[in-house]
Structures are given as structure tokens and as C-alpha cells.
Enzyme design. Structure first.
Site, PDB file in Angstrom:
ATOM      1  N   TYR A   1     -16.496  11.578  12.487  1.00  0.00           N
ATOM      2  CA  TYR A   1     -16.599  10.865  13.757  1.00  0.00           C
ATOM      3  C   TYR A   1     -15.441  11.222  14.673  1.00  0.00           C
ATOM      4  CZ  TYR A   1     -12.987   7.356  12.464  1.00  0.00           C
ATOM      5  OH  TYR A   1     -11.814   6.721  12.121  1.00  0.00           O
ATOM      6  N   CYS A   2     -15.669  11.019  15.971  1.00  0.00           N
ATOM      7  CA  CYS A   2     -14.611  11.103  16.976  1.00  0.00           C
ATOM      8  C   CYS A   2     -14.684   9.833  17.813  1.00  0.00           C
ATOM      9  CB  CYS A   2     -14.733  12.373  17.816  1.00  0.00           C
ATOM     10  SG  CYS A   2     -16.267  12.515  18.774  1.00  0.00           S
ATOM     11  N   PHE A   3     -14.215   9.860  19.038  1.00  0.00           N
ATOM     12  CA  PHE A   3     -14.127   8.615  19.794  1.00  0.00           C
ATOM     13  C   PHE A   3     -15.507   8.051  20.138  1.00  0.00           C
ATOM     14  CE2 PHE A   3     -13.585   6.256  23.856  1.00  0.00           C
ATOM     15  CZ  PHE A   3     -12.846   5.205  23.351  1.00  0.00           C
TER      16      PHE A   3
ATOM     17  N   TRP B   1     -16.284   6.241  16.953  1.00  0.00           N
ATOM     18  CA  TRP B   1     -15.351   5.131  16.765  1.00  0.00           C
ATOM     19  C   TRP B   1     -15.692   3.973  17.689  1.00  0.00           C
ATOM     20  CZ3 TRP B   1     -11.981   2.542  19.983  1.00  0.00           C
ATOM     21  CH2 TRP B   1     -10.959   1.801  19.375  1.00  0.00           C
TER      22      TRP B   1
END
Length: 366
Positions: A99-101, A128
């Protein structure tokens, strides 16, 4: 499973948090330090300086220029090192998610680079941000569940009682702080975000009544979320009543013996002992205005003598300053607040010793 994604708002993915599913957070370290998802390890696509440069390029020249700069900064040996870090983690944790933001460009790039290397792993759609919203929503939903608060004077082993229960929620553990001026631990206290995520993780599997210790809204660096805090203030409670010598033994264990062992485990025996003394000394100083100068100086002298005795193998010597701290400060303060809130206070369904309060908490909401 090429470029597959899993929605961060589905119950199935929330259960992955509760089950501590391994997660690869490809955000920059500065973002990770502010707050991560439970179970995540930070293996960034870009480090802080690279992210900073790309952010400036995005603001000045737009997305295309920013992407081109990112591709130049993370290329060649740097790119291969990032891929190698993801591969090494996936060897040990083959079911990890990425995952990223927002579940957007950075996690897609990491996912595609792994795909090119022959490894297919899903990412969290929404990333996120979506998962954090889902976790915060779980806290708000839990605020609507029945709650029981465990109250009592300092040293009544309220946290120990909470942890005896399947439906106990230990807020101090999630804050990594014991909640008082003396409550700091060797490890860093939780950030607000990590506190909320740890609380939500605990709440995912609890759908009925919750048993929670009586706390101030602020615990260390963290504040209890407002909806949850308001529900706590209105919840019925059990109140533990135990004699002073029993409470002193509990405090001696928690704030002296266990604390010394915790610091020694982190820093070694000698340096840990120095850190422990500094923490307890500074905690007393922080209470200086409330204690008054004369009382503070008296307690400091007793504390200094206790440290000398402790160094010679007598940790029980701390009772000389802990006992008056309880009887002259903490106990009167607790009773003052109890009396002040008496008319508006929620009902006490049981008042008794530790064992009877544990049994009352077990019987509650059955």
C-alpha cells in the site's frame, strides 16, 4: 493477479488488520513515522529527500514532470535495491500486501516492478487513507457499544484487571504509556495515528460490551478519540477499593521493578539504570507546581535516598517516597474529582476489592 487490488473498506480487509497480515508500506519514512497501518513494514519506493524533490516538481511543473524526475531518481542500482528489499521481505512473508497513501501511483509502481520480477502481490485499493478511515469508523461504531469502566485509586491494578478479560480494552498499551506523570516507558510513546490504529485493531473483533480502564482523555502523547471518550464518560463503572500496602506493592512492581527491567532490556543494565533514575526524578519535578515546593523537596530527598538503597539491592526503599506521594497527592486528587462529579457521575454498579470487581466485570452484560 497482475495489478490486483483489494478494497481497504471491506470487512475482509479489516480482518486482515486484526489477524496481523504483513503489509508493505511503500510511502516515505517520514510518512511512515507519523502513522502506519498495524502490521506494516516501511520499504519505501522513495526516501524522504527523493519524495521532497518530486513533490516540488509536482507543485511547480505538474504530474508528468514529477513522474519523470521520480523515474530518474529511482533508477539503476537504486531501483534494484528497492526491488530487492521487497523481494527479501516477501520471501519471509509471501502473503504480504502493498500500500501507499491513496493506493495510487506509488503502490502501482511497486506492484508492477515486482510483477516484472516474477512476483504477483495485491495492493490495498484506497491505500493508507481509506484503511485509516475504516479504522476510525470502527472506533466511532464501538462508541455505540455498551461499555463498563474500571475505576479506583492509583495502584489498584486496574490495567491488570482489564487484561484478565476477553472484552478488555487496554488504552495504555496502545498509547505505550501508563497514563500518569510516571507512566513513560523506554519505548517511544505512540503517535496519535498509531494509537488510534492500535485501538481500532483491538475493537475489530469485539462486537459486544467493552471493559475499559478509567483514564484521562490524554494518555502520553495520544488523545482518546472524542466519540469514544464521550461514551466512556457516560458508562457505568466498577470501583476497586484496596488498602494502601496492597497498592504500594503494585506500584513497586509496575513503576520500579518492571521499569528497571524494561530499561535494562533496551539499554543494558548500567545505562538503563541511569535512564530509569532520570525518568522518575523528572516525573516528580513535573508535579512540582501541584505538590508545592516544600513537599517536592521532601519527596526528592526521599527519592534520592531510595535510589541509593536500590543500587545496593533494596528496591523496597522506594516506598518511602511512593507512600506519601499516594496519600498526600494522588489519593486526595482522585477523591476530589470523585466528589466534584458525584451528581453527574454515571452509576457505580459495584464497589469492592480487586477480586470482586473482576467477577463483577465478568458478569456484566451477560
Amino acid at each position: 493477479m497482475t495489478l490486483a487490488a483489494m478494497s481497504a473498506t471491506t470487512p475482509a480487509v479489516l480482518s486482515l488488520i486484526r489477524e496481523e497480515r504483513p503489509l508493505i508500506d511503500v510511502r516515505a519514512p517520514v510518512e511512515f513515522a507519523q502513522g502506519a497501518l498495524p502490521g506494516a513494514v516501511n520499504l519505501p519506493l522513495m526516501v524522504d529527500d527523493e519524495r521532497h524533490q518530486v513533490g516540488i516538481a509536482y507543485k511547480k511543473h505538474g504530474q508528468t514532470t514529477a513522474i519523470e524526475l521520480g523515474e530518474r531518481l529511482v533508477s539503476g542500482e537504486v531501483k534494484q535495491a528497492r526491488i530487492a528489499a521487497w523481494q527479501a521481505y516477501l520471501v519471509e512473508h509471501p502473503n504480504a500486501l502493498i500500500y501507499c497513501f491513496r493506493g495510487g501511483l506509488r503502490s502501482q509502481i511497486a506492484q508492477q516492478w515486482l510483477e516484472d520480477a516474477g512476483i504477483s502481490r495485491p495492493r490495498l485499493e484506497g491505500g493508507w487513507k481509506a484503511m485509516r478511515q475504516a479504522l476510525c469508523d470502527r472506533i466511532d461504531t464501538a462508541a455505540l457499544q455498551p461499555m463498563l469502566v474500571v475505576a479506583g485509586l492509583t495502584g489498584c491494578a486496574k490495567t491488570t484487571l482489564i487484561n484478565q478479560l476477553d472484552n478488555g480494552v487496554d488504552l495504555e498499551a496502545y498509547a505505550r504509556h501508563k497514563g500518569s506523570a510516571f507512566g513513560r516507558r523506554p519505548e517511544e510513546p505512540a503517535t496519535q495515528i498509531n494509537f488510534e490504529h492500535a485501538l481500532a485493531k483491538r475493537l475489530i473483533g469485539l462486537t459486544e460490551g467493552l471493559v475499559i480502564e478509567d483514564e484521562s482523555r490524554q494518555i502520553g502523547n495520544a488523545n482518546i478519540p472524542l466519540s469514544f471518550w464521550r461514551a466512556l464518560r457516560q458508562a457505568p463503572r466498577v470501583r476497586i477499593e484496596m488498602p494502601l500496602d496492597w497498592r504500594l506493592a503494585q506500584i513497586q512492581q509496575d513503576y520500579i521493578i518492571d521499569l528497571e527491567q524494561a530499561y535494562a532490556a533496551c539499554h543494558g543494565a548500567y545505562q538503563g539504570w541511569q535512564f530509569m533514575q532520570a525518568q522518575l526524578s523528572n516525573a516528580l519535578i513535573r508535579l512540582g507546581k501541584r505538590l508545592g515546593n516544600a513537599r517536592l523537596q521532601r519527596l526528592q530527598r526521599l527519592q534520592a535516598l531510595a535510589f541509593k538503597e536500590h543500587a545496593q539491592g533494596n528496591p523496597q526503599a522506594h516506598e518511602a517516597w511512593l507512600a506519601p506521594l499516594l496519600t498526600e497527592y494522588y489519593d486526595p486528587l482522585y477523591r476530589y474529582h470523585l466528589e466534584k462529579q458525584r451528581d453527574a457521575a454515571p452509576p457505580e454498579i459495584h464497589v469492592g476489592d480487586w477480586g470482586s470487581c473482576l467477577e463483577a466485570a465478568r458478569q456484566w452484560n451477560r
